[in-house]
Design an enzyme around this catalytic site. Structure first.
Site, short mmCIF file in Angstrom:
data_model
loop_
_atom_site.label_atom_id
_atom_site.label_comp_id
_atom_site.label_asym_id
_atom_site.label_seq_id
_atom_site.Cartn_x
_atom_site.Cartn_y
_atom_site.Cartn_z
N GLU A 250 -8.48 -4.09 5.15
CA GLU A 250 -8.30 -3.90 3.72
C GLU A 250 -7.24 -4.83 3.15
O GLU A 250 -7.35 -5.28 2.00
CB GLU A 250 -7.94 -2.44 3.43
CG GLU A 250 -9.03 -1.45 3.82
CD GLU A 250 -8.53 -0.03 3.91
OE1 GLU A 250 -8.76 0.74 2.96
OE2 GLU A 250 -7.91 0.32 4.94
N ARG B 41 -8.25 17.64 5.79
CA ARG B 41 -9.04 18.01 4.61
C ARG B 41 -10.36 18.61 5.04
O ARG B 41 -10.98 18.17 6.01
CB ARG B 41 -9.29 16.78 3.73
CG ARG B 41 -8.03 16.22 3.08
CD ARG B 41 -8.33 14.96 2.30
NE ARG B 41 -7.37 13.92 2.63
CZ ARG B 41 -7.55 12.62 2.39
NH1 ARG B 41 -8.67 12.20 1.82
NH2 ARG B 41 -6.64 11.75 2.73
N HIS C 149 -11.98 4.59 -0.38
CA HIS C 149 -12.13 3.65 0.74
C HIS C 149 -13.01 2.46 0.38
O HIS C 149 -13.57 1.80 1.26
CB HIS C 149 -12.71 4.35 1.98
CG HIS C 149 -11.83 5.39 2.58
ND1 HIS C 149 -12.32 6.57 3.12
CD2 HIS C 149 -10.49 5.46 2.72
CE1 HIS C 149 -11.33 7.30 3.57
NE2 HIS C 149 -10.20 6.66 3.33
N ARG D 273 -2.70 -1.98 -3.37
CA ARG D 273 -3.81 -1.04 -3.21
C ARG D 273 -3.57 0.11 -4.18
O ARG D 273 -2.51 0.72 -4.18
CB ARG D 273 -3.88 -0.52 -1.78
CG ARG D 273 -5.01 0.49 -1.57
CD ARG D 273 -4.56 1.66 -0.75
NE ARG D 273 -5.62 2.63 -0.53
CZ ARG D 273 -5.44 3.79 0.08
NH1 ARG D 273 -4.25 4.13 0.55
NH2 ARG D 273 -6.44 4.62 0.23
N ASN E 10 0.87 -1.18 0.00
CA ASN E 10 0.00 0.00 0.00
C ASN E 10 0.90 1.22 0.00
O ASN E 10 1.40 1.65 1.04
CB ASN E 10 -0.91 -0.02 1.23
CG ASN E 10 -1.84 1.18 1.30
OD1 ASN E 10 -1.73 2.11 0.51
ND2 ASN E 10 -2.75 1.16 2.25
#
Length: 421
Positions: free
Chosen positions: A394, A246, A185, A96, A15
């Protein structure tokens, strides 16, 4: 999760972030990690790598400016080279990949065409897709001939209907430039929806879930019959919920005001929205929810306001997704904040009392550090959705997909890494 019949159960999962690389060696059948680690501060003055294997933790310093390639070299030559039994079991490498645009609705084996398509999506994820390409290139050199699979964050959301992903802009911008909602996601939302179905005793395609992935990056998804029908992130990971740094949803006119009236350049606007806003920007203290919760209890008004806005915005999205779904079987909290912050969960659920949500205080406080289960109160008289805390995984999804895809292809089952690439 179903077992995947392949000739080697271990998948090396990579990832790659803009300045980090998470890696893990995952058993695709049960999700167990025999190795996990992180390369951090890549491209900076003091990059490092830390890892855990056989229950022992290790760390090392890399050379100044080291990037993703150097981390993979280190994993091969300094960690895996002494683990011959594990190496023989590696069936594939799973990556990923944040953005696949409209090109990918499922995971795929990586070839030249897939690499080109990931490159085409760089403009949609400029901080992430270039790093993924570096990881793919480095893994190709380190493990020549070993099959690699790309698992896209955006793929799960490709089931959204057009009315959910088209923006109210001139339609030609979508037709000619692909400007639309993509969502992120997806791998996490997919995992927790499958896990929630299992906990509810229903088939995945027979449950409706509202999934809240809460961390430094945060998004929420409406999942109907096991498929994403709406999500909060948009063209980029900037839209939607308040996040660590963010801003999430804002009036687009603010961008014009910043540029025209306050003379911000595009780089300054980008840095402001992505790196200086969210919990950090509101609190003027930290983007770490744990630090903010502690500061809030000590009376820090900025921390209190940041957490209040975070919970308020999340509660609004959850309420709106009740209107998207015909019924809601469960609300799921996941991600670092969703899995560990009893304060955030209770605050959000209290704001949703009008929908019948009630939190069980003792159950809620006990859901931390990998715990899984229900936190809704049993005293409610009206039938309400279950409220579940589910630790996301994940990496297991990536390993499962990689093993399944290369198993169908009949690809080689073991890796022969090359050191010193």
């Amino acid at each position: 999760m179903p077992d995947t019949p392949v000739n080697g159960s271990q998948v090396l999962v990579l990832n790659c972030g803009s300045s980090s690389l998470k890696f893990a060696l995952i058993n695709s059948r049960n999700g167990d990690a025999s190795l996990s680690g992180l390369g951090d501060a890549l491209g900076q003055s003091a990059p490092s790598v830390s890892w855990k294997i056989a229950g022992e933790k290790h760390n090392a310093t890399l050379s100044e400016g080291a990037k993703h390639t150097e981390v993979i070299e280190f994993v091969v030559t300094n960690i895996l080279s002494g683990q011959g039994s594990l190496l023989k079991q590696i069936a594939a490498i799973g990556h990923r990949v944040v953005h696949g645009g409209e090109k990918f609705s499922h995971s795929v084996r990586i070839n030249d065409q897939v690499i080109s398509a990931i490159q085409d999506c760089v403009a949609l994820a400029p901080l992430h897709n270039p790093a993924h390409l570096q990881g793919i290139e480095a893994a190709t050199k380190a493990f020549p001939g070993v099959p690699q699979v790309a698992v896209f964050d955006t793929a799960f959301h490709q089931t959204m209907p057009r009315h959910a992903y088209i923006y109210a802009l001139p339609y030609t911008l979508y037709e000619e430039h692909g400007i639309r909602r993509y969502g992120m996601h997806g791998t996490s939302h997919r995992f927790v929806s499958e896990r929630a179905a299992l906990l509810l005793g229903k088939p995945t395609d027979d449950v409706n879930i509202i999934s809240a992935h809460l961390g430094n990056g945060a998004s929420i998804a409406a999942i109907q019959a096991g498929k994403s029908v709406d999500t909060s992130m948009g063209l980029t990971p900037l839209e939607g919920l308040v996040m660590g740094t963010r801003c999430g949803d804002i009036d687009p006119g603010i961008l014009l005001h910043l540029g025209v009236r306050l003379d911000y350049c595009m780089k300054e606007i980008n840095d402001l929205l992505n790196k200086k806003s969210g919990l950090l920007g509101i609190s003027q203290l930290s983007n770490d929810c744990r630090a903010l919760e502690q500061a809030a209890t000590e009376g820090h008004q900025g921390a209190q306001l940041a957490l209040e806005i975070f919970c308020y915005r999340l509660a609004k999205y959850i309420a709106s997704y009740h209107g998207v779904l015909s019924q809601v079987d469960a609300l799921v909290f996941t991600g670092g904040i969703g899995e560990n912050s009893a304060f955030i969960r209770e605050n959000v659920l209290n704001r949703l009392s009008g929908l019948g949500y009630q939190v069980c205080e003792s159950s809620n406080l006990g859901m931390r550090f990998g715990a899984e289960g229900a936190i809704e109160s049993s005293s409610s008289q009206a039938p309400t959705p279950k409220v579940l805390v589910i630790p996301t995984n994940e990496e297991w999804v990536i390993a499962r997909d990689a093993a399944e895809i290369i198993g169908k292809d009949g690809s080689p089952a073991s890796a022969q890494p090359q050191g010193g690439t």
